[in-house]
Design an enzyme around this catalytic site. Structure first.
Site, PDB file in Angstrom:
ATOM      1  CE  LYS A 158     -75.106  74.163 -23.411  1.00  0.00           C
ATOM      2  NZ  LYS A 158     -75.085  73.299 -24.613  1.00  0.00           N
ATOM      3  N   PRO A 187     -79.193  65.435 -15.980  1.00  0.00           N
ATOM      4  CG  PRO A 187     -79.799  63.909 -17.628  1.00  0.00           C
ATOM      5  CD  PRO A 187     -80.115  65.272 -17.128  1.00  0.00           C
ATOM      6  CG  HIS A 188     -72.246  64.769 -14.103  1.00  0.00           C
ATOM      7  ND1 HIS A 188     -71.865  66.084 -13.969  1.00  0.00           N
ATOM      8  CD2 HIS A 188     -71.110  64.051 -14.032  1.00  0.00           C
ATOM      9  CE1 HIS A 188     -70.558  66.156 -13.825  1.00  0.00           C
ATOM     10  NE2 HIS A 188     -70.075  64.932 -13.865  1.00  0.00           N
ATOM     11  N   GLY A 206     -74.612  67.166 -22.279  1.00  0.00           N
ATOM     12  CA  GLY A 206     -74.843  68.034 -23.420  1.00  0.00           C
ATOM     13  C   GLY A 206     -75.936  69.050 -23.201  1.00  0.00           C
ATOM     14  N   GLY A 265     -75.438  71.557 -17.979  1.00  0.00           N
ATOM     15  CA  GLY A 265     -75.821  71.573 -16.571  1.00  0.00           C
ATOM     16  C   GLY A 265     -74.816  72.276 -15.674  1.00  0.00           C
ATOM     17  N   GLY A 266     -73.557  71.893 -15.779  1.00  0.00           N
ATOM     18  CA  GLY A 266     -72.529  72.526 -14.948  1.00  0.00           C
ATOM     19  C   GLY A 266     -72.368  73.996 -15.269  1.00  0.00           C
ATOM     20  CB  SER A 267     -72.174  75.842 -18.475  1.00  0.00           C
ATOM     21  OG  SER A 267     -70.984  75.229 -18.918  1.00  0.00           O
ATOM     22  CB  ALA A 268     -77.150  75.866 -16.493  1.00  0.00           C
ATOM     23  CG  ASP A 317     -71.898  75.547 -23.309  1.00  0.00           C
ATOM     24  OD1 ASP A 317     -71.852  76.116 -24.420  1.00  0.00           O
ATOM     25  OD2 ASP A 317     -71.952  74.312 -23.184  1.00  0.00           O
TER      26      ASP A 317
END
Length: 276
Positions: free
Chosen positions: A9, A90-91, A94, A97-100, A129
């Site tokens: 995102k 990357p963790h 911004g 990643g976690g939300s996706a 997100d």
């Protein structure tokens, strides 16, 4: 096996327009997605498990605090599945990643278990997100993430994503934000690349300045993108990943190669942005 992509995102703009009594921040953001991202696969199993691999697996929590497992528990408590997550982003960067990943888990597991998705209000408890990440289409995201609306067709765009390998805690960035009652975005108004960049240049990421104060390397990354003739360089989300926009794939790839040669310790990727 059911596979799902979890595209990165990118907040092309991010206006902080207020703060509610419960301290949730109100946002107004133009969100697009990149062709690159994580991948997730699910298989039937008697127990719920999560395995994490890929170049960016280090530092990603494998336990129940992981948004993928939280999404699975939300969708069907006690239901089993074997979930495999391949991390390419990357963790805490911004890029959502976690939300996706959570959104991809919801999509995949709803198919595996033949269940409808939870209501948006419930999905929001996973993170602001996650609702927007359920779709890979450009959208305007407002409120605390619950208000999603379509935007005019976005022209073909190519981006160079740069993360200077610093971790920026979101809470610290919001605490450093001096004004939390800023103007909303202007009405979306473009019809080609030039008018899109012109419109976007008049928007902002209100978290960029406080993020640079927390992590000065973000400013270095933005300056490097500008030196590569990006038509627009800005931070995504609360950082630390920055993006530069280019009109052609060739321009983006050349800039990415130059940046990686100069900063081999950075995470640098050239990618098309998904425009529909």
């Amino acid at each position: 096996m059911i596979e799902q992509s979890a595209p990165a995102k990118v907040n092309l703009s991010l206006h902080v327009t207020g703060q509610r009594a419960d301290r949730y921040h109100l946002l107004d953001s133009l969100v697009v997605f990149a062709r690159i991202g994580d991948r997730l696969a699910v298989q039937p199993s008697d127990e719920l498990s999560l395995s994490i691999g890929g170049d960016m697996a280090a530092g990603v929590p494998p336990g129940p605090e992981n948004l993928v497992l939280r999404a699975a528990a939300m969708l069907a408590p006690g239901q089993g599945a074997r979930i495999m997550l391949e991390k390419a982003l990357p963790h805490a960067a911004g890029l959502g990643g976690g939300s996706a990943d959570a959104a991809a888990a919801l999509r995949a597991l709803s198919r595996l278990w033949n269940l409808p998705l939870p209501p948006v209000a419930e999905i929001l408890t996973l993170g602001a997100d996650v609702p927007v990440c359920l779709s890979s289409a450009p959208q305007r995201m407002a409120g605390i993430g619950e208000s999603l609306s379509a935007v005019p067709p976005v022209p073909p765009l190519y981006a160079v994503l740069v993360n200077p390998r610093v971790t920026v805690p979101t809470g610290a960035v919001f605490r450093a934000l001096s004004c939390k009652d800023n103007p909303a975005m202007g009405a979306p108004d473009w019809h080609d690349f030039e008018t899109f960049v012109d419109w976007l240049s008049r928007q902002r990421n209100d978290l960029q300045t406080p993020a640079i104060a927390v992590a000065p390397a973000i400013g270095t990354a933005l300056a490097a993108l500008q030196c590569e003739d990006a038509r627009l360089a800005r931070m995504s989300g609360s950082g630390a990943t920055c993006f530069g926009l280019f009109e052609t794939a060739k321009g983006a790839e050349a800039a990415a190669a130059s940046l990686f040669a100069t900063h081999p310790d950075w995470w640098v990727r050239a990618t098309p942005l998904l425009t529909g």
